[in-house]
Write a protein that holds these residues in place. Structure first.
Motif, PDB file in Angstrom:
ATOM      1  N   LEU A 187       0.837  -1.189   0.000  1.00  0.00           N
ATOM      2  CA  LEU A 187       0.000   0.000   0.000  1.00  0.00           C
ATOM      3  C   LEU A 187       0.878   1.246   0.000  1.00  0.00           C
ATOM      4  O   LEU A 187       2.079   1.196   0.250  1.00  0.00           O
ATOM      5  CB  LEU A 187      -0.912   0.002   1.232  1.00  0.00           C
ATOM      6  CG  LEU A 187      -1.892  -1.166   1.357  1.00  0.00           C
ATOM      7  CD1 LEU A 187      -2.700  -1.036   2.644  1.00  0.00           C
ATOM      8  CD2 LEU A 187      -2.828  -1.232   0.142  1.00  0.00           C
ATOM      9  N   ASP A 188       0.254   2.405  -0.260  1.00  0.00           N
ATOM     10  CA  ASP A 188       0.953   3.683  -0.232  1.00  0.00           C
ATOM     11  C   ASP A 188       0.978   4.224   1.203  1.00  0.00           C
ATOM     12  O   ASP A 188      -0.058   4.249   1.883  1.00  0.00           O
ATOM     13  CB  ASP A 188       0.239   4.709  -1.122  1.00  0.00           C
ATOM     14  CG  ASP A 188       0.145   4.268  -2.571  1.00  0.00           C
ATOM     15  OD1 ASP A 188       1.020   3.499  -3.011  1.00  0.00           O
ATOM     16  OD2 ASP A 188      -0.805   4.691  -3.248  1.00  0.00           O
ATOM     17  N   PHE A 189       2.150   4.689   1.638  1.00  0.00           N
ATOM     18  CA  PHE A 189       2.257   5.312   2.963  1.00  0.00           C
ATOM     19  C   PHE A 189       3.573   6.056   3.045  1.00  0.00           C
ATOM     20  O   PHE A 189       4.372   6.053   2.099  1.00  0.00           O
ATOM     21  CB  PHE A 189       2.162   4.259   4.077  1.00  0.00           C
ATOM     22  CG  PHE A 189       3.323   3.291   4.153  1.00  0.00           C
ATOM     23  CD1 PHE A 189       4.352   3.487   5.060  1.00  0.00           C
ATOM     24  CD2 PHE A 189       3.376   2.174   3.323  1.00  0.00           C
ATOM     25  CE1 PHE A 189       5.415   2.597   5.144  1.00  0.00           C
ATOM     26  CE2 PHE A 189       4.437   1.279   3.394  1.00  0.00           C
ATOM     27  CZ  PHE A 189       5.462   1.492   4.305  1.00  0.00           C
ATOM     28  N   THR A 190       3.822   6.708   4.164  1.00  0.00           N
ATOM     29  CA  THR A 190       5.108   7.354   4.399  1.00  0.00           C
ATOM     30  C   THR A 190       5.693   6.895   5.724  1.00  0.00           C
ATOM     31  O   THR A 190       4.958   6.612   6.672  1.00  0.00           O
ATOM     32  CB  THR A 190       4.982   8.891   4.383  1.00  0.00           C
ATOM     33  OG1 THR A 190       6.278   9.463   4.504  1.00  0.00           O
ATOM     34  CG2 THR A 190       4.135   9.396   5.534  1.00  0.00           C
ATOM     35  N   GLU A 261      -2.277   5.123  -9.707  1.00  0.00           N
ATOM     36  CA  GLU A 261      -2.838   5.688  -8.476  1.00  0.00           C
ATOM     37  C   GLU A 261      -1.732   6.082  -7.499  1.00  0.00           C
ATOM     38  O   GLU A 261      -1.815   7.126  -6.843  1.00  0.00           O
ATOM     39  CB  GLU A 261      -3.785   4.687  -7.821  1.00  0.00           C
ATOM     40  CG  GLU A 261      -5.055   4.410  -8.605  1.00  0.00           C
ATOM     41  CD  GLU A 261      -4.868   3.414  -9.746  1.00  0.00           C
ATOM     42  OE1 GLU A 261      -3.755   2.824  -9.857  1.00  0.00           O
ATOM     43  OE2 GLU A 261      -5.812   3.235 -10.541  1.00  0.00           O
ATOM     44  N   SER A 262      -0.705   5.264  -7.398  1.00  0.00           N
ATOM     45  CA  SER A 262       0.416   5.581  -6.507  1.00  0.00           C
ATOM     46  C   SER A 262       1.188   6.799  -6.997  1.00  0.00           C
ATOM     47  O   SER A 262       1.619   7.642  -6.204  1.00  0.00           O
ATOM     48  CB  SER A 262       1.363   4.378  -6.393  1.00  0.00           C
ATOM     49  OG  SER A 262       0.710   3.272  -5.795  1.00  0.00           O
ATOM     50  N   ARG A 265      -0.906   9.877  -6.197  1.00  0.00           N
ATOM     51  CA  ARG A 265      -0.917  10.170  -4.761  1.00  0.00           C
ATOM     52  C   ARG A 265       0.434  10.734  -4.312  1.00  0.00           C
ATOM     53  O   ARG A 265       0.488  11.667  -3.506  1.00  0.00           O
ATOM     54  CB  ARG A 265      -1.250   8.906  -3.979  1.00  0.00           C
ATOM     55  CG  ARG A 265      -1.214   9.099  -2.476  1.00  0.00           C
ATOM     56  CD  ARG A 265      -1.813   7.923  -1.743  1.00  0.00           C
ATOM     57  NE  ARG A 265      -3.264   8.019  -1.701  1.00  0.00           N
ATOM     58  CZ  ARG A 265      -4.034   7.225  -0.955  1.00  0.00           C
ATOM     59  NH1 ARG A 265      -3.491   6.276  -0.217  1.00  0.00           N
ATOM     60  NH2 ARG A 265      -5.334   7.380  -0.966  1.00  0.00           N
ATOM     61  N   GLY A 266       1.508  10.172  -4.822  1.00  0.00           N
ATOM     62  CA  GLY A 266       2.827  10.679  -4.462  1.00  0.00           C
ATOM     63  C   GLY A 266       3.032  12.113  -4.904  1.00  0.00           C
ATOM     64  O   GLY A 266       3.540  12.951  -4.139  1.00  0.00           O
ATOM     65  N   LEU A 267       2.640  12.417  -6.140  1.00  0.00           N
ATOM     66  CA  LEU A 267       2.785  13.777  -6.659  1.00  0.00           C
ATOM     67  C   LEU A 267       1.940  14.757  -5.853  1.00  0.00           C
ATOM     68  O   LEU A 267       2.418  15.829  -5.452  1.00  0.00           O
ATOM     69  CB  LEU A 267       2.379  13.816  -8.129  1.00  0.00           C
ATOM     70  CG  LEU A 267       2.393  15.206  -8.791  1.00  0.00           C
ATOM     71  CD1 LEU A 267       3.801  15.784  -8.805  1.00  0.00           C
ATOM     72  CD2 LEU A 267       1.823  15.118 -10.210  1.00  0.00           C
ATOM     73  N   ALA A 268       0.688  14.413  -5.607  1.00  0.00           N
ATOM     74  CA  ALA A 268      -0.200  15.293  -4.846  1.00  0.00           C
ATOM     75  C   ALA A 268       0.344  15.531  -3.445  1.00  0.00           C
ATOM     76  O   ALA A 268       0.295  16.651  -2.921  1.00  0.00           O
ATOM     77  CB  ALA A 268      -1.600  14.693  -4.785  1.00  0.00           C
TER      78      ALA A 268
END
Length: 373
Positions: A187-190, A261-262, A265-268
Motif C-alpha cells: 500500500l501507499d504510505f510514508t 494511483e500511486s 498520490r505521491g505527486l499530490a
C-alpha cells in the motif's frame, strides 16, 4: 521556470564507462529553504521516477516567483541498481558485488555524548536559526573529513563512493523526501521520525509509520537522525526544541511497477507538503486525516512450512484475529499426500503487504498485517 540541469559523475566501470546522475534544480525568486527529492535508490522500486518526472514538468510551468527557496530533484538516483537484472527481474535492491542493501549504507554524523552536551551548553540560549546553522556546520565539516578518505591510495568501496555523491547534494537541505515502493506488493504510505507526525500528515497518505530508533543508516535516517539527537539533548537540558528539518521516505505501491494511483498520490502529497512549508505558492495546502502508527504495529508472516501460497486476502482488506489470511499448499518427501494448511491472523488490522512470489520456503516472507486500532 526552467531548471538548472547538472550531471553528477558517480564512478568508473571496468569497461571505462562512467555512471552519472542528473540533478534538476529549481531556484525560486525569493530566498528560502532547500528541498531535496530523489527516486529509485533501490533498483526495483521505479515508481518514484514517474512522480519526480511529473513534478519536474509541473515546476517547469510554475513562475519563478511562486517558489521560495530551492527544490533539487534526482530521478534514477542509483543507475547501477536500476540497470541490474536477473532474467526478467529487477534485482537492484542490493549491491551485487558486496551484498549490501543500497538503503543501509549511508554515512551518519554521530557526535560523542560529550560533544553533543558541549554544543547544547554553547547554544542553549541561541535562536533556532543560529542553532541549525551551527550544527549543520559541524555536520558538513565531519562529512568533509569523511570525503577525504577517498583520496587515500587504498580507495573506498562502491557503496562509499556512491553515498558520498548523494549525500553531498542533500546534507545542507532542510527537507528531504526519498521515494521508494515496496519491493513486493504494498500500500501507499510514508515513514516518519519522532516528533514529525504533524508534518507527515501534510503528505496526504492514509497511514504514516513511525521509525522510532536510528542505527540502520538508511538515507532519510542518516539525514535526520543527527537532528533528532540534538533535539533530545536540548530537551534533556531543559529546553524543548523542534527544528524545521524533516526527512521522509514515501512508499508508493509495488516493486517493478508504475501504478497510476500511486504516482498520482505521491505527486499530490509532495506538492501539498511543499505548499505547507511555504516553498510553493501555487498550491493551497490541505490537511489530511493521516493515521500515524508505530512500525511495531506491523506483523510479518513467514511460511511455517515450505509450499505454494494461495487464497491470500487482498491488499487493504480488513481482517480480524482468527480469520484466514492465506493458505499454503505443502508437498512432502515422506510418502504422504499433499496438504493444504490455513494460516489465520494473529491480530485485528488490514492487509499491508504481499510477497511478490507465491512460492515460499519455510521461514520466507509471505505477507504483513498492520494493526490500526
Amino acid at each position: 521556470m526552467t531548471p538548472i540541469i547538472e550531471p553528477i559523475d558517480l564512478f568508473q566501470l571496468a569497461s571505462g564507462d562512467r555512471l552519472a546522475i542528473q540533478v534538476y534544480k529549481f531556484r525560486g525568486q525569493n530566498s528560502g529553504k532547500k528541498v531535496y527529492i530523489q527516486a529509485n535508490l533501490h533498483g526495483c522500486e521505479i515508481v518514484g521516477n514517474a512522480v519526480v518526472h511529473r513534478l519536474i514538468e509541473y515546476l517547469s510551468d510554475v513562475p519563478q516567483e511562486a517558489i521560495a527557496g530551492e527544490i533539487w530533484i534526482v530521478p534514477t538516483c542509483n543507475p547501477l541498481a536500476t540497470n541490474q537484472r536477473g532474467h526478467f527481474y529487477a534485482t537492484g535492491g542490493f549491491h551485487a558485488y558486496s551484498g549490501e542493501d543500497w538503503n543501509r549504507i549511508f554515512w551518519e554524523y554521530e557526535p560523542t555524548k560529550a560533544a553533543l552536551t558541549h554544543f547544547v551548553q554553547q547554544h542553549f540560549e541561541s535562536s533556532e536559526g543560529a542553532i541549525a546553522q551551527a550544527y549543520r556546520g559541524q555536520i558538513l565539516a565531519a562529512f568533509k573529513q569523511e570525503l577525504a578518505k577517498q583520496e587515500r591510495p587504498c580507495g573506498v568501496s562502491v557503496p562509499e563512493l556512491f553515498r558520498s555523491k548523494l549525500q553531498s547534494l542533500c546534507l545542507d537541505a532542510d527537507y528531504l523526501i526519498d521515494i521508494h515502493s515496496s519491493s513486493n506488493d504494498g500500500l501507499d504510505f510514508t515513514y516518519y521520525f519522532p516528533n514529525r507526525e504533524t508534518e507527515a500528515g501534510w503528505l496526504g497518505f492514509d497511514y504514516a509509520i513511525l521509525l522510532e530508533q536510528g542505527g540502520d543508516y538508511a538515507f532519510d535516517e542518516a539525514f535526520l537522525w543527527p537532528w533528532i539527537e540534538l533535539e533530545k539533548a536540548f530537551t534533556k537540558a531543559g529546553r524543548e526544541l523542534r527544528l524545521p528539518i524533516d526527512g521522509f521516505t514515501l512508499e508508493l505501491g509495488s516493486g517493478m511497477k508504475m501504478c497510476p494511483e500511486s504516482i498520482a498520490r505521491g505527486l499530490a502529497g509532495i506538492k501539498n507538503y511543499l505548499a505547507h512549508r511555504g516553498i510553493l505558492s501555487t498550491e493551497t495546502p490541505q490537511p489530511s486525516q493521516t493515521k500515524c502508527l508505530s512500525s511495531k504495529n506491523i506483523t510479518r508472516y513467514r511460511a511455517t512450512v515450505g509450499g505454494m501460497v494461495g487464497d491470500r486476502l487482498p491488499l487493504g482488506s480488513p481482517v480480524k484475529t482468527g480469520e484466514k489470511l492465506y493458505e499454503i499448499l505443502s508437498f512432502n518427501r515422506q510418502g504422504k499426500m499433499p496438504e493444504v494448511l490455513t494460516i489465520n491472523s494473529m491480530i485485528d488490522g488490514i492487509v499491508w503487504d504481499h510477497a511478490i512470489s507465491e512460492s515460499a520456503n519455510q521461514g520466507e516472507y509471505v505477507m504483513s498485517v498492520l494493526a490500526i486500532n
